[in-house]
Design a protein around this motif. Structure first.
Motif, PDB file in Angstrom:
ATOM      1  N   ALA A  30       0.616  -0.779   0.284  1.00  0.00           N
ATOM      2  CA  ALA A  30      -0.160  -0.205  -0.372  1.00  0.00           C
ATOM      3  C   ALA A  30       1.088   1.227   0.126  1.00  0.00           C
ATOM      4  O   ALA A  30       0.745   2.214  -0.911  1.00  0.00           O
ATOM      5  CB  ALA A  30      -0.926   0.019   1.139  1.00  0.00           C
ATOM      6  N   LEU A  31       1.673   1.059   0.717  1.00  0.00           N
ATOM      7  CA  LEU A  31       2.639   2.124   0.977  1.00  0.00           C
ATOM      8  C   LEU A  31       3.274   2.865  -0.655  1.00  0.00           C
ATOM      9  O   LEU A  31       3.862   3.610  -1.198  1.00  0.00           O
ATOM     10  CB  LEU A  31       4.000   1.801   1.866  1.00  0.00           C
ATOM     11  N   VAL A  32       4.088   1.579  -1.000  1.00  0.00           N
ATOM     12  CA  VAL A  32       4.927   1.739  -2.277  1.00  0.00           C
ATOM     13  C   VAL A  32       3.657   2.169  -3.628  1.00  0.00           C
ATOM     14  O   VAL A  32       4.565   3.144  -4.447  1.00  0.00           O
ATOM     15  CB  VAL A  32       5.242   0.068  -2.960  1.00  0.00           C
ATOM     16  N   GLU A  33       2.535   1.893  -3.231  1.00  0.00           N
ATOM     17  CA  GLU A  33       1.557   2.091  -4.929  1.00  0.00           C
ATOM     18  C   GLU A  33       1.482   3.733  -4.144  1.00  0.00           C
ATOM     19  O   GLU A  33       1.614   4.246  -5.222  1.00  0.00           O
ATOM     20  CB  GLU A  33       0.383   1.288  -4.179  1.00  0.00           C
ATOM     21  N   MET A  34       1.465   4.572  -2.565  1.00  0.00           N
ATOM     22  CA  MET A  34       1.027   5.248  -2.632  1.00  0.00           C
ATOM     23  C   MET A  34       2.218   6.472  -3.044  1.00  0.00           C
ATOM     24  O   MET A  34       2.289   7.194  -3.714  1.00  0.00           O
ATOM     25  CB  MET A  34       1.020   5.654  -1.325  1.00  0.00           C
ATOM     26  N   THR A  35       3.340   5.804  -2.838  1.00  0.00           N
ATOM     27  CA  THR A  35       4.722   6.124  -3.260  1.00  0.00           C
ATOM     28  C   THR A  35       4.591   5.889  -5.269  1.00  0.00           C
ATOM     29  O   THR A  35       5.694   7.166  -5.150  1.00  0.00           O
ATOM     30  CB  THR A  35       6.000   5.411  -2.874  1.00  0.00           C
ATOM     31  N   LEU A  36       4.515   5.179  -5.670  1.00  0.00           N
ATOM     32  CA  LEU A  36       4.330   5.022  -7.404  1.00  0.00           C
ATOM     33  C   LEU A  36       3.388   6.804  -7.492  1.00  0.00           C
ATOM     34  O   LEU A  36       3.223   7.001  -8.908  1.00  0.00           O
ATOM     35  CB  LEU A  36       4.179   3.946  -7.411  1.00  0.00           C
ATOM     36  N   ASN A  37       2.413   6.319  -6.905  1.00  0.00           N
ATOM     37  CA  ASN A  37       1.134   7.174  -7.107  1.00  0.00           C
ATOM     38  C   ASN A  37       1.717   9.081  -7.033  1.00  0.00           C
ATOM     39  O   ASN A  37       1.434  10.166  -8.284  1.00  0.00           O
ATOM     40  CB  ASN A  37      -0.489   7.450  -6.672  1.00  0.00           C
ATOM     41  N   ALA A  38       2.341   8.931  -6.148  1.00  0.00           N
ATOM     42  CA  ALA A  38       3.126  10.583  -5.739  1.00  0.00           C
ATOM     43  C   ALA A  38       4.051  10.458  -6.563  1.00  0.00           C
ATOM     44  O   ALA A  38       4.230  11.904  -7.803  1.00  0.00           O
ATOM     45  CB  ALA A  38       3.728  10.558  -4.640  1.00  0.00           C
ATOM     46  N   VAL A  39       4.854   9.551  -7.150  1.00  0.00           N
ATOM     47  CA  VAL A  39       5.573   9.911  -8.888  1.00  0.00           C
ATOM     48  C   VAL A  39       4.716  10.106  -9.699  1.00  0.00           C
ATOM     49  O   VAL A  39       5.898  10.983 -10.611  1.00  0.00           O
ATOM     50  CB  VAL A  39       6.341   8.852  -8.904  1.00  0.00           C
ATOM     51  N   ALA A  40       4.514   9.552 -10.514  1.00  0.00           N
ATOM     52  CA  ALA A  40       3.524   9.484 -11.271  1.00  0.00           C
ATOM     53  C   ALA A  40       2.854  11.078 -11.406  1.00  0.00           C
ATOM     54  O   ALA A  40       2.347  11.211 -12.511  1.00  0.00           O
ATOM     55  CB  ALA A  40       2.421   8.476 -11.669  1.00  0.00           C
ATOM     56  N   ALA A 120       6.797  14.589   0.285  1.00  0.00           N
ATOM     57  CA  ALA A 120       5.422  15.551   0.538  1.00  0.00           C
ATOM     58  C   ALA A 120       4.058  14.536   0.187  1.00  0.00           C
ATOM     59  O   ALA A 120       3.288  14.640   0.554  1.00  0.00           O
ATOM     60  CB  ALA A 120       5.275  17.110   0.480  1.00  0.00           C
ATOM     61  N   ALA A 121       4.691  15.229  -0.805  1.00  0.00           N
ATOM     62  CA  ALA A 121       2.726  14.574  -1.948  1.00  0.00           C
ATOM     63  C   ALA A 121       2.527  13.354  -1.065  1.00  0.00           C
ATOM     64  O   ALA A 121       1.305  12.584  -1.047  1.00  0.00           O
ATOM     65  CB  ALA A 121       3.072  13.849  -3.633  1.00  0.00           C
ATOM     66  N   ARG A 122       3.818  12.346  -0.833  1.00  0.00           N
ATOM     67  CA  ARG A 122       3.074  11.368  -0.255  1.00  0.00           C
ATOM     68  C   ARG A 122       2.391  11.106   0.601  1.00  0.00           C
ATOM     69  O   ARG A 122       2.122  10.322   1.250  1.00  0.00           O
ATOM     70  CB  ARG A 122       4.804  10.487  -0.383  1.00  0.00           C
ATOM     71  N   ARG A 123       3.005  12.143   1.336  1.00  0.00           N
ATOM     72  CA  ARG A 123       2.804  11.984   3.316  1.00  0.00           C
ATOM     73  C   ARG A 123       1.393  12.544   3.516  1.00  0.00           C
ATOM     74  O   ARG A 123       0.542  12.584   3.989  1.00  0.00           O
ATOM     75  CB  ARG A 123       3.945  13.098   3.829  1.00  0.00           C
ATOM     76  N   ARG A 124       0.508  13.191   2.453  1.00  0.00           N
ATOM     77  CA  ARG A 124      -0.611  14.177   2.042  1.00  0.00           C
ATOM     78  C   ARG A 124      -1.594  12.905   1.807  1.00  0.00           C
ATOM     79  O   ARG A 124      -2.110  12.262   2.575  1.00  0.00           O
ATOM     80  CB  ARG A 124      -0.680  14.746   0.973  1.00  0.00           C
ATOM     81  N   ARG A 125      -0.644  11.106   1.049  1.00  0.00           N
ATOM     82  CA  ARG A 125      -1.451   9.813   0.750  1.00  0.00           C
ATOM     83  C   ARG A 125      -1.999   9.640   1.787  1.00  0.00           C
ATOM     84  O   ARG A 125      -2.465   9.043   2.208  1.00  0.00           O
ATOM     85  CB  ARG A 125      -1.376   9.810  -0.748  1.00  0.00           C
ATOM     86  N   ILE A 126      -0.794   9.406   2.885  1.00  0.00           N
ATOM     87  CA  ILE A 126      -0.424   8.457   3.942  1.00  0.00           C
ATOM     88  C   ILE A 126      -1.381   9.256   4.757  1.00  0.00           C
ATOM     89  O   ILE A 126      -2.302   8.563   5.951  1.00  0.00           O
ATOM     90  CB  ILE A 126       0.744   8.638   4.286  1.00  0.00           C
ATOM     91  N   ALA A 127      -1.693   9.925   5.120  1.00  0.00           N
ATOM     92  CA  ALA A 127      -2.231  11.325   5.882  1.00  0.00           C
ATOM     93  C   ALA A 127      -3.570  10.693   5.448  1.00  0.00           C
ATOM     94  O   ALA A 127      -4.332  10.487   6.660  1.00  0.00           O
ATOM     95  CB  ALA A 127      -1.403  12.503   6.338  1.00  0.00           C
ATOM     96  N   ALA A 128      -4.274  10.967   4.573  1.00  0.00           N
ATOM     97  CA  ALA A 128      -5.884  11.033   4.082  1.00  0.00           C
ATOM     98  C   ALA A 128      -5.581   9.416   4.472  1.00  0.00           C
ATOM     99  O   ALA A 128      -7.101   8.883   5.164  1.00  0.00           O
ATOM    100  CB  ALA A 128      -5.881  10.898   2.779  1.00  0.00           C
ATOM    101  N   ALA A 129      -4.932   8.554   4.558  1.00  0.00           N
ATOM    102  CA  ALA A 129      -5.962   7.075   5.078  1.00  0.00           C
ATOM    103  C   ALA A 129      -5.277   6.937   6.826  1.00  0.00           C
ATOM    104  O   ALA A 129      -6.140   5.977   6.925  1.00  0.00           O
ATOM    105  CB  ALA A 129      -4.017   6.020   4.353  1.00  0.00           C
ATOM    106  N   LEU A 130      -4.696   8.004   6.770  1.00  0.00           N
ATOM    107  CA  LEU A 130      -4.214   7.373   8.481  1.00  0.00           C
ATOM    108  C   LEU A 130      -5.700   8.442   9.357  1.00  0.00           C
ATOM    109  O   LEU A 130      -6.011   7.987  10.308  1.00  0.00           O
ATOM    110  CB  LEU A 130      -3.372   8.183   9.525  1.00  0.00           C
ATOM    111  N   THR A 131      -6.045   9.231   8.247  1.00  0.00           N
ATOM    112  CA  THR A 131      -7.585   9.755   8.659  1.00  0.00           C
ATOM    113  C   THR A 131      -8.548   9.202   9.489  1.00  0.00           C
ATOM    114  O   THR A 131      -9.938   9.134  10.132  1.00  0.00           O
ATOM    115  CB  THR A 131      -8.249  10.889   8.196  1.00  0.00           C
ATOM    116  N   ARG A 132      -8.936   7.542   9.010  1.00  0.00           N
ATOM    117  CA  ARG A 132      -9.817   6.547   8.618  1.00  0.00           C
ATOM    118  C   ARG A 132      -9.606   5.770   9.479  1.00  0.00           C
ATOM    119  O   ARG A 132     -10.002   4.516   9.635  1.00  0.00           O
ATOM    120  CB  ARG A 132      -9.622   5.747   7.311  1.00  0.00           C
TER     121      ARG A 132
END
Length: 194
Positions: A30-40, A120-132
């Motif tokens: 899940a973290l790798v996917e967030m990273t790849l999405n941030a890169v893309a 920062a882009a990846r942390r935003r995606r991680i934070a969004a998941a953490l809010t759940r």
């Protein structure tokens, strides 16, 4: 008892370490996917270029041989990657202070900005998941991952014997949920393409 606990109880005993490794691997995907999405979405870098930049940032400055070893590529392949990132202004190649025959590779200010933007882009995606997650679960997860990171950085093998065996087929998910009947350790990308 929550739904996950009920599923775990119904599934019966598990192969401890192998099951735990499976669960951590699932989370890491899940973290790798967030990273790849941030890169893309947020970077002009390829995944390979990002890998080089991160390796130099985390372990540098490095010489070309050390970088190639970190990346598990040939020295010539590492040299080509460094040349491209140097041309882009993200890495710098200087004569090593220790040897005039050796090049020292380091990240430039522009390279650090690119890494910072991506993180920062990846942390935003991680934070969004953490809010759940409930606050206590978030704190426990952050603490456990901090310990895991420290353990992953050690060079020593774990004291417990790792058999390398995969856990028994997963039965803790509803049929059709995506991978209950798939063999463990199969990545989701492979399953999607089957």
């Amino acid at each position: 008892m929550n739904t996950d606990e009920a599923r775990d109880t119904a599934a019966g005993p598990r192969n401890g370490l192998a099951e735990e490794a499976w669960r951590v691997e699932e989370a890491s995907l899940a973290l790798v996917e967030m990273t790849l999405n941030a890169v893309a979405e947020d970077s002009d870098l390829s995944v390979t270029q990002l890998r080089v930049l991160l390796a130099v940032d985390r372990h540098g400055p490095l010489n070309l041989s050390a970088l190639a070893a970190h990346l598990a590529v040939s020295v010539s392949a590492a040299g080509r990657l460094v040349a491209r990132l140097d041309d882009a202004g993200l890495l710098t190649r200087l004569l090593s202070p220790h040897s005039r025959r050796e090049i020292s590779i380091d990240v430039t200010a522009a390279g650090r900005r690119a890494i910072g933007h991506l993180r920062a882009a990846r942390r935003r995606r991680i934070a969004a998941a953490l809010t759940r997650l409930p606050p206590g679960t978030r704190r426990a997860l952050a603490g456990a991952l901090t310990e895991f990171t420290a353990a992953a950085r050690t060079d020593e093998e774990p004291a417990a014997a790792w058999t390398g065996e995969e856990p028994a087929a997963r039965t803790d998910e509803e049929p059709g949920a995506g991978h209950a009947s798939d063999p463990p350790y199969t990545d989701r990308t492979t399953r999607r393409n089957q």
